[in-house]
Enzyme design. Structure first.
Site, PDB file in Angstrom:
ATOM      1  CB  SER A  10     -31.063 -19.446  23.717  1.00 18.89           C
ATOM      2  OG  SER A  10     -30.820 -18.159  23.739  1.00 18.89           O
ATOM      3  CG  HIS A  35     -28.609 -21.866  26.453  1.00 22.38           C
ATOM      4  ND1 HIS A  35     -27.429 -22.862  26.891  1.00 22.38           N
ATOM      5  CD2 HIS A  35     -28.180 -20.846  25.776  1.00 22.38           C
ATOM      6  CE1 HIS A  35     -26.424 -22.121  26.343  1.00 22.38           C
ATOM      7  NE2 HIS A  35     -26.887 -21.078  25.642  1.00 22.38           N
ATOM      8  CG  ASP A  37     -27.546 -17.356  25.569  1.00 23.14           C
ATOM      9  OD1 ASP A  37     -26.103 -18.039  25.442  1.00 23.14           O
ATOM     10  OD2 ASP A  37     -28.457 -17.400  24.813  1.00 23.14           O
ATOM     11  CG  MET A  39     -23.879 -12.443  25.713  1.00 26.81           C
ATOM     12  SD  MET A  39     -24.343 -11.967  23.779  1.00 26.81           S
ATOM     13  CE  MET A  39     -25.181 -13.494  23.403  1.00 26.81           C
ATOM     14  CG  HIS A  76     -23.085 -19.876  26.610  1.00 21.20           C
ATOM     15  ND1 HIS A  76     -23.870 -19.866  25.184  1.00 21.20           N
ATOM     16  CD2 HIS A  76     -22.039 -20.031  26.753  1.00 21.20           C
ATOM     17  CE1 HIS A  76     -22.755 -19.704  24.696  1.00 21.20           C
ATOM     18  NE2 HIS A  76     -21.620 -19.890  25.355  1.00 21.20           N
ATOM     19  CG  MET A  78     -20.822 -16.333  25.523  1.00 21.10           C
ATOM     20  SD  MET A  78     -22.097 -16.288  24.490  1.00 21.10           S
ATOM     21  CE  MET A  78     -23.568 -16.652  25.546  1.00 21.10           C
ATOM     22  CG  MET A 168     -20.097 -21.740  21.286  1.00 18.02           C
ATOM     23  SD  MET A 168     -21.852 -21.420  21.875  1.00 18.02           S
ATOM     24  CE  MET A 168     -22.278 -20.272  20.853  1.00 18.02           C
ATOM     25  N   GLY A 173     -22.358 -14.627  20.392  1.00 17.54           N
ATOM     26  CA  GLY A 173     -22.480 -13.309  20.628  1.00 17.54           C
ATOM     27  C   GLY A 173     -23.813 -12.621  20.225  1.00 17.54           C
ATOM     28  CG  PHE A 174     -25.033 -10.886  17.864  1.00 18.60           C
ATOM     29  CD1 PHE A 174     -25.526  -9.568  18.396  1.00 18.60           C
ATOM     30  CD2 PHE A 174     -23.798 -10.935  17.725  1.00 18.60           C
ATOM     31  CE1 PHE A 174     -24.981  -8.766  18.628  1.00 18.60           C
ATOM     32  CE2 PHE A 174     -23.066  -9.742  18.001  1.00 18.60           C
ATOM     33  CZ  PHE A 174     -23.527  -8.777  18.493  1.00 18.60           C
ATOM     34  N   GLY A 175     -28.136 -13.896  18.874  1.00 23.54           N
ATOM     35  CA  GLY A 175     -29.002 -15.051  18.393  1.00 23.54           C
ATOM     36  C   GLY A 175     -29.396 -15.168  16.734  1.00 23.54           C
ATOM     37  CG  ASP A 202     -25.710 -22.011  21.977  1.00 22.63           C
ATOM     38  OD1 ASP A 202     -26.844 -21.654  21.522  1.00 22.63           O
ATOM     39  OD2 ASP A 202     -25.362 -21.189  22.974  1.00 22.63           O
ATOM     40  N   GLY A 203     -26.666 -22.402  18.581  1.00 21.30           N
ATOM     41  CA  GLY A 203     -26.345 -21.662  17.596  1.00 21.30           C
ATOM     42  C   GLY A 203     -27.114 -22.107  16.248  1.00 21.30           C
ATOM     43  N   GLY A 224     -32.931 -20.884  20.307  1.00 22.20           N
ATOM     44  CA  GLY A 224     -33.560 -19.755  20.723  1.00 22.20           C
ATOM     45  C   GLY A 224     -34.480 -19.245  19.741  1.00 22.20           C
TER      46      GLY A 224
HETATM   47  O1  LIG Z   1     -24.955 -18.274  22.756  1.00 21.48           O
HETATM   48  C1  LIG Z   1     -25.586 -17.903  21.964  1.00 21.48           C
HETATM   49  C2  LIG Z   1     -25.389 -16.961  20.884  1.00 21.48           C
HETATM   50  O2  LIG Z   1     -23.982 -16.436  21.363  1.00 21.48           O
HETATM   51  C3  LIG Z   1     -26.935 -18.731  21.719  1.00 21.48           C
HETATM   52  O3  LIG Z   1     -27.334 -19.324  23.005  1.00 21.48           O
HETATM   53  C4  LIG Z   1     -28.209 -18.065  20.878  1.00 21.48           C
HETATM   54  O4  LIG Z   1     -28.813 -17.179  21.585  1.00 21.48           O
HETATM   55  C5  LIG Z   1     -28.861 -19.121  20.200  1.00 21.48           C
HETATM   56  O5  LIG Z   1     -29.612 -18.541  19.384  1.00 21.48           O
HETATM   57  P1  LIG Z   1     -30.445 -19.111  18.071  1.00 21.48           P
HETATM   58  O6  LIG Z   1     -29.158 -19.483  17.080  1.00 21.48           O
HETATM   59  O7  LIG Z   1     -30.804 -20.494  18.552  1.00 21.48           O
HETATM   60  O8  LIG Z   1     -31.245 -18.151  17.692  1.00 21.48           O
HETATM   61 FE   LIG Z   2     -25.850 -19.669  24.298  1.00 21.90          FE
END
Ligand SMILES: O=C(CO)[C@@H](O)[C@H](O)COP(=O)(O)O
Ligand SMILES: [Fe+2]
Length: 249
Positions: A10, A35, A37, A39, A76, A78, A168, A173-175, A202-203, A224
């Site tokens: 990501s 990937h 993202d 948003m 992706h 969002m 998910m 919303g956040f990494g 993802d996540g 990510g």
């Molecule tokens: O879609 C998302 C967050 O909303 C992801 O794609 C994150 O960016 C993944 O990040 P990591 O959890 O792997 O750091």
């Molecule tokens: Fe994502």
């Protein structure tokens, strides 16, 4: 046996001041897809970037090298109005347009015939994405159950069937968030019913969580912070791939 492992770093965790170079390097380090993202600050409480940035990074990733081909852009989305942006992203170089099930019902946009539908639905949106020449993905937030996808996944019309489901494993919303293992029964249920389906997670994925996700049946792995924050990103990409291949052997 699940479909082949696809590792999709990501780029949310890349350095946005040198995004093109970071994307190209990640492909050279062994990524299959990138990937991306997107948003909008409405569907999720965060803003990233839009189609013009995707078009710019496409140019960096398209360069011919010995190590990678074109590089699939797994977008992706969002965003609150997924239908509205399909064509823009297609022009920008997106390959797979993955929208959120939760957003699809309220989306307003121009249809291919130029008519405006106040409402669309996932089935029509998947057809529209395919008509625009893209692969279609559908994403589920943690609170949404997989049963909502049955009709789509079992549609006799291939144009209405998603090419990939994204489960998910964090709230979007956040990494850098903590992996939610509570989402894995959804992956398991899908894998049992659909052996050939591309199932993305993802996540919070990384060396410490990949085995659980791979054992559940996920084959498309987004990571990510685990990739971009690693001392040796190539090693992490290869570890993720080996875990998926081992689980599906
Ligand atoms: O879609 C998302 C967050 O909303 C992801 O794609 C994150 O960016 C993944 O990040 P990591 O959890 O792997 O750091
Ligand atoms: Fe994502």
């Amino acid at each position: 046996m699940a479909p082949k492992a696809i590792i999709a770093p990501s780029i949310l965790s890349a350095d946005f001041a040198q995004l093109g170079a970071d994307c190209a390097r990640t492909m050279d380090q062994g990524a299959d897809w990138l990937h991306v993202d997107i948003m909008d600050g409405h569907f999720v409480p965060n803003i990233t970037f839009g189609a013009p940035v995707v078009a710019k990074i496409r140019k960096h990733v398209d360069r011919p090298t010995e190590n990678h081909g074109r590089g699939t852009f797994d977008c992706h989305m969002m965003i609150a109005e997924p239908k509205k942006w399909v064509k823009e992203f297609q022009k920008a170089g997106c390959d797979l347009y993955c929208f959120h099930y939760e957003a699809a019902f309220s989306s307003a946009a121009e249809s291919p015939e130029g008519k405006t539908d106040a409402k669309t639905n996932p089935k029509d949106l998947i057809r529209y994405i395919h008509d625009c020449g893209l692969l279609a993905g559908i994403a589920l937030k943690p609170m949404t159950g997989v049963e909502v996808l049955t009709e789509l996944l079992e549609s006799p019309d291939a144009k209405e069937r998603p090419d990939m489901v994204l489960i998910m494993t964090v709230e979007p919303g956040f990494g850098g968030q903590k992996f939610m293992a509570s989402e894995l029964p959804k992956v398991q249920a899908l894998r049992q019913k659909y052996p050939d389906l591309n199932i993305e997670v993802d996540g919070g994925l990384g060396p410490g969580t990949i085995d659980q996700a791979a054992d559940a049946g996920a084959n498309v792995i987004v990571a990510g912070s685990a990739v971009f924050g690693a001392q040796d990103p190539a090693e992490v990409i290869s570890l993720l791939r080996n875990a998926v291949n081992k689980a599906s052997a």
